[in-house]
Design a protein around this motif. Structure first.
Motif, short mmCIF file in Angstrom:
data_model
loop_
_atom_site.label_atom_id
_atom_site.label_comp_id
_atom_site.label_asym_id
_atom_site.label_seq_id
_atom_site.Cartn_x
_atom_site.Cartn_y
_atom_site.Cartn_z
N LEU A 1 0.85 -1.18 0.00
CA LEU A 1 0.00 0.00 0.00
C LEU A 1 0.89 1.24 0.00
O LEU A 1 1.91 1.27 0.69
CB LEU A 1 -0.90 0.02 1.23
CG LEU A 1 -1.92 -1.11 1.37
CD1 LEU A 1 -2.70 -0.96 2.68
CD2 LEU A 1 -2.86 -1.14 0.19
N ARG B 1 0.09 7.07 1.58
CA ARG B 1 -1.18 7.77 1.78
C ARG B 1 -2.35 6.78 1.91
O ARG B 1 -3.31 7.05 2.62
CB ARG B 1 -1.46 8.75 0.64
CG ARG B 1 -0.62 9.99 0.72
CD ARG B 1 -0.92 10.81 1.97
NE ARG B 1 -1.23 12.16 1.60
CZ ARG B 1 -1.52 13.12 2.45
NH1 ARG B 1 -1.51 12.88 3.74
NH2 ARG B 1 -1.82 14.31 2.04
N GLU B 2 -2.27 5.66 1.23
CA GLU B 2 -3.30 4.63 1.38
C GLU B 2 -3.27 4.08 2.80
O GLU B 2 -4.32 3.90 3.42
CB GLU B 2 -3.10 3.51 0.36
CG GLU B 2 -3.37 3.91 -1.06
CD GLU B 2 -2.96 2.87 -2.09
OE1 GLU B 2 -3.42 2.97 -3.23
OE2 GLU B 2 -2.16 1.96 -1.75
N ARG B 3 -2.07 3.83 3.32
CA ARG B 3 -1.94 3.33 4.69
C ARG B 3 -2.47 4.36 5.69
O ARG B 3 -3.15 4.02 6.64
CB ARG B 3 -0.48 3.00 5.01
CG ARG B 3 0.05 1.81 4.24
CD ARG B 3 1.53 1.57 4.52
NE ARG B 3 1.77 1.15 5.89
CZ ARG B 3 1.75 -0.12 6.30
NH1 ARG B 3 1.53 -1.08 5.43
NH2 ARG B 3 1.99 -0.42 7.56
N THR C 1 -4.71 6.71 5.14
CA THR C 1 -6.16 6.75 5.00
C THR C 1 -6.79 5.57 5.72
O THR C 1 -7.77 5.73 6.46
CB THR C 1 -6.55 6.72 3.50
OG1 THR C 1 -5.93 7.82 2.84
CG2 THR C 1 -8.05 6.81 3.33
N TYR D 1 -8.65 6.66 -2.49
CA TYR D 1 -7.64 5.82 -1.83
C TYR D 1 -8.28 4.53 -1.32
O TYR D 1 -7.72 3.45 -1.49
CB TYR D 1 -6.99 6.55 -0.66
CG TYR D 1 -5.98 7.60 -1.03
CD1 TYR D 1 -5.12 7.44 -2.11
CD2 TYR D 1 -5.86 8.77 -0.29
CE1 TYR D 1 -4.19 8.40 -2.44
CE2 TYR D 1 -4.92 9.74 -0.61
CZ TYR D 1 -4.09 9.55 -1.69
OH TYR D 1 -3.16 10.50 -2.02
N LEU D 2 -9.44 4.64 -0.71
CA LEU D 2 -10.10 3.45 -0.16
C LEU D 2 -10.58 2.51 -1.27
O LEU D 2 -10.50 1.29 -1.12
CB LEU D 2 -11.26 3.86 0.75
CG LEU D 2 -10.79 4.52 2.06
CD1 LEU D 2 -11.97 5.13 2.81
CD2 LEU D 2 -10.03 3.55 2.93
N ARG E 1 -9.06 2.15 -4.09
CA ARG E 1 -7.83 1.51 -4.55
C ARG E 1 -7.40 0.39 -3.61
O ARG E 1 -6.99 -0.69 -4.06
CB ARG E 1 -6.70 2.56 -4.63
CG ARG E 1 -6.04 2.56 -5.99
CD ARG E 1 -4.87 3.49 -6.02
NE ARG E 1 -5.32 4.88 -6.04
CZ ARG E 1 -4.53 5.91 -5.79
NH1 ARG E 1 -3.27 5.71 -5.49
NH2 ARG E 1 -4.99 7.13 -5.85
N ILE E 2 -7.49 0.63 -2.30
CA ILE E 2 -7.14 -0.40 -1.31
C ILE E 2 -8.06 -1.60 -1.48
O ILE E 2 -7.61 -2.74 -1.51
CB ILE E 2 -7.25 0.16 0.13
CG1 ILE E 2 -6.19 1.23 0.37
CG2 ILE E 2 -7.12 -0.97 1.15
CD1 ILE E 2 -6.42 2.04 1.64
N LYS F 1 -7.09 -3.52 -4.63
CA LYS F 1 -5.81 -4.23 -4.49
C LYS F 1 -5.96 -5.50 -3.65
O LYS F 1 -5.34 -6.52 -3.93
CB LYS F 1 -4.76 -3.35 -3.81
CG LYS F 1 -4.13 -2.31 -4.68
CD LYS F 1 -3.10 -1.53 -3.86
CE LYS F 1 -2.44 -0.45 -4.66
NZ LYS F 1 -1.42 0.28 -3.86
#
Length: 76
Positions: A17, A20-22, A24, A51-52, A54-55, A58
């Motif tokens: 991740l 910024r994803e982490r 968020t 971002y969320l 995308r997480i 993934k």
């Protein structure tokens, strides 16, 4: 006859991740709304949503509960 010992496999590593994803994920797992997380991070709530998404894509996660469980397992 030769035996080769290998370490037992636990689980496949999760895709990395972005920082910024982490961040968020940490905010959402702490119970903050998208808007609260966005304000803390200096972003728009739409960016937090991106971002969320995308997480979730993934890691093949569908719920906020699963996101929270992930955050806990990552020590966030």
């Amino acid at each position: 006859m030769s035996l080769t010992l290998t370490a037992p496999q636990t689980q496949a590593p999760a895709p990395a991740l972005a920082p910024r994803e982490r961040e968020t994920l940490r905010h959402i797992a702490a119970g903050r709304t998208y808007l609260q997380a966005a304000r803390q991070m200096g972003l728009s709530k739409h960016t937090v949503d991106a971002y969320l998404r995308r997480i979730r894509a993934k890691l093949n996660i569908n719920s906020t509960a699963e996101l929270t469980r992930l955050a806990i397992s990552l020590g966030l």
